[in-house]
Design a protein around this motif. Structure first.
Motif, mmCIF file in Angstrom:
data_model
loop_
_atom_site.group_PDB
_atom_site.id
_atom_site.type_symbol
_atom_site.label_atom_id
_atom_site.label_comp_id
_atom_site.label_asym_id
_atom_site.label_seq_id
_atom_site.Cartn_x
_atom_site.Cartn_y
_atom_site.Cartn_z
ATOM 1 N N VAL A 189 -0.796 -17.273 0.695
ATOM 2 C CA VAL A 189 -2.017 -16.799 1.351
ATOM 3 C C VAL A 189 -1.722 -16.129 2.679
ATOM 4 O O VAL A 189 -0.784 -16.526 3.365
ATOM 5 C CB VAL A 189 -3.058 -17.922 1.539
ATOM 6 C CG1 VAL A 189 -3.584 -18.410 0.234
ATOM 7 C CG2 VAL A 189 -2.542 -19.037 2.388
ATOM 8 N N PRO A 190 -2.492 -15.101 3.003
ATOM 9 C CA PRO A 190 -3.539 -14.521 2.190
ATOM 10 C C PRO A 190 -2.961 -13.703 1.036
ATOM 11 O O PRO A 190 -1.948 -13.031 1.180
ATOM 12 C CB PRO A 190 -4.294 -13.615 3.155
ATOM 13 C CG PRO A 190 -3.293 -13.259 4.195
ATOM 14 C CD PRO A 190 -2.382 -14.447 4.316
ATOM 15 N N VAL A 191 -3.631 -13.788 -0.099
ATOM 16 C CA VAL A 191 -3.251 -13.021 -1.285
ATOM 17 C C VAL A 191 -4.358 -12.008 -1.537
ATOM 18 O O VAL A 191 -5.538 -12.351 -1.514
ATOM 19 C CB VAL A 191 -3.075 -13.938 -2.517
ATOM 20 C CG1 VAL A 191 -2.779 -13.118 -3.761
ATOM 21 C CG2 VAL A 191 -1.978 -14.952 -2.263
ATOM 22 N N ILE A 192 -3.974 -10.765 -1.787
ATOM 23 C CA ILE A 192 -4.942 -9.694 -1.987
ATOM 24 C C ILE A 192 -4.846 -9.208 -3.423
ATOM 25 O O ILE A 192 -3.764 -8.849 -3.900
ATOM 26 C CB ILE A 192 -4.687 -8.523 -1.014
ATOM 27 C CG1 ILE A 192 -4.836 -8.975 0.449
ATOM 28 C CG2 ILE A 192 -5.646 -7.378 -1.288
ATOM 29 C CD1 ILE A 192 -3.630 -9.553 1.058
ATOM 30 N N LEU A 193 -5.992 -9.220 -4.108
ATOM 31 C CA LEU A 193 -6.089 -8.673 -5.456
ATOM 32 C C LEU A 193 -7.020 -7.472 -5.404
ATOM 33 O O LEU A 193 -8.008 -7.474 -4.662
ATOM 34 C CB LEU A 193 -6.663 -9.698 -6.431
ATOM 35 C CG LEU A 193 -5.729 -10.763 -6.999
ATOM 36 C CD1 LEU A 193 -5.232 -11.692 -5.929
ATOM 37 C CD2 LEU A 193 -6.427 -11.540 -8.081
ATOM 38 N N VAL A 194 -6.721 -6.461 -6.174
ATOM 39 C CA VAL A 194 -7.597 -5.305 -6.323
ATOM 40 C C VAL A 194 -7.998 -5.261 -7.788
ATOM 41 O O VAL A 194 -7.148 -5.157 -8.664
ATOM 42 C CB VAL A 194 -6.918 -3.987 -5.898
ATOM 43 C CG1 VAL A 194 -7.813 -2.799 -6.187
ATOM 44 C CG2 VAL A 194 -6.544 -4.040 -4.416
ATOM 45 N N ASP A 195 -9.300 -5.396 -8.012
ATOM 46 C CA ASP A 195 -9.842 -5.415 -9.376
ATOM 47 C C ASP A 195 -9.119 -6.429 -10.254
ATOM 48 O O ASP A 195 -8.789 -6.169 -11.409
ATOM 49 C CB ASP A 195 -9.804 -4.021 -9.993
ATOM 50 C CG ASP A 195 -10.697 -3.048 -9.237
ATOM 51 O OD1 ASP A 195 -11.776 -3.478 -8.772
ATOM 52 O OD2 ASP A 195 -10.326 -1.866 -9.099
ATOM 53 N N GLY A 196 -8.841 -7.604 -9.666
ATOM 54 C CA GLY A 196 -8.250 -8.700 -10.418
ATOM 55 C C GLY A 196 -6.746 -8.642 -10.588
ATOM 56 O O GLY A 196 -6.156 -9.530 -11.196
ATOM 57 N N ARG A 197 -6.117 -7.615 -10.031
ATOM 58 C CA ARG A 197 -4.662 -7.476 -10.154
ATOM 59 C C ARG A 197 -4.004 -7.705 -8.801
ATOM 60 O O ARG A 197 -4.475 -7.213 -7.776
ATOM 61 C CB ARG A 197 -4.302 -6.082 -10.656
ATOM 62 C CG ARG A 197 -4.764 -5.856 -12.069
ATOM 63 C CD ARG A 197 -4.276 -4.547 -12.582
ATOM 64 N NE ARG A 197 -4.637 -4.457 -13.996
ATOM 65 C CZ ARG A 197 -4.707 -3.348 -14.662
ATOM 66 N NH1 ARG A 197 -4.449 -2.200 -14.057
ATOM 67 N NH2 ARG A 197 -5.021 -3.347 -15.926
ATOM 68 N N MET A 198 -2.890 -8.422 -8.817
ATOM 69 C CA MET A 198 -2.161 -8.713 -7.580
ATOM 70 C C MET A 198 -1.813 -7.422 -6.868
ATOM 71 O O MET A 198 -1.233 -6.503 -7.463
ATOM 72 C CB MET A 198 -0.888 -9.491 -7.895
ATOM 73 C CG MET A 198 0.007 -9.715 -6.701
ATOM 74 S SD MET A 198 -0.635 -10.865 -5.504
ATOM 75 C CE MET A 198 0.145 -12.352 -6.076
ATOM 76 N N HIS A 199 -2.192 -7.358 -5.604
ATOM 77 C CA HIS A 199 -1.892 -6.176 -4.791
ATOM 78 C C HIS A 199 -0.860 -6.509 -3.710
ATOM 79 O O HIS A 199 -0.018 -5.680 -3.385
ATOM 80 C CB HIS A 199 -3.178 -5.648 -4.150
ATOM 81 C CG HIS A 199 -2.955 -4.461 -3.283
ATOM 82 N ND1 HIS A 199 -2.705 -3.211 -3.791
ATOM 83 C CD2 HIS A 199 -2.917 -4.337 -1.937
ATOM 84 C CE1 HIS A 199 -2.529 -2.357 -2.781
ATOM 85 N NE2 HIS A 199 -2.651 -3.016 -1.655
#
Length: 84
Positions: A52-62
Motif C-alpha cells: 500500500v498504497p496500491v493503484i489499480l486502473v479499471d481493475g488492473r494493477m497499475h
C-alpha cells in the motif's frame, strides 16, 4: 470513463498522498477515484497489504507505493480496457 482504485490503510501517509495525486489526475481526465481499506478484507490484505498504497486502473494493477503522475495520465488517456 476509467476508475482508479487506491488500496489504502489507516495512518498511511503515502496513501494520503497517492489519493490526492490520483484524485487530481482523475479530475483532469473525467475519471473516478475509489478507495478500499486493505485491512477490511483478509484477501485484500494478503494480496496488497505489504504494497500500500496500491493503484489499480479499471481493475488492473497499475502500481504501488506512489503514483507516477505522467504514467497515470497516460493510462487514463487511453480509456477503459475493452471487455471480452
Amino acid at each position: 470513463m476509467s476508475t482508479v482504485t487506491v488500496y489504502t490503510r489507516a495512518g498511511c501517509h503515502l496513501c494520503e498522498v497517492a489519493i490526492a495525486t490520483a484524485s487530481r489526475i482523475a479530475a483532469e481526465t473525467g475519471s473516478v477515484v475509489t478507495t478500499v481499506d486493505v485491512d477490511a478484507d483478509p484477501e485484500d490484505q494478503a494480496e496488497y497489504g505489504d504494497l500500500v498504497p496500491v493503484i489499480l486502473v479499471d481493475g488492473r494493477m497499475h502500481g504501488y507505493y506512489q503514483v507516477d503522475p505522467e504514467r497515470l495520465r497516460a493510462a487514463l488517456a487511453t480509456g477503459p480496457a475493452a471487455g471480452p
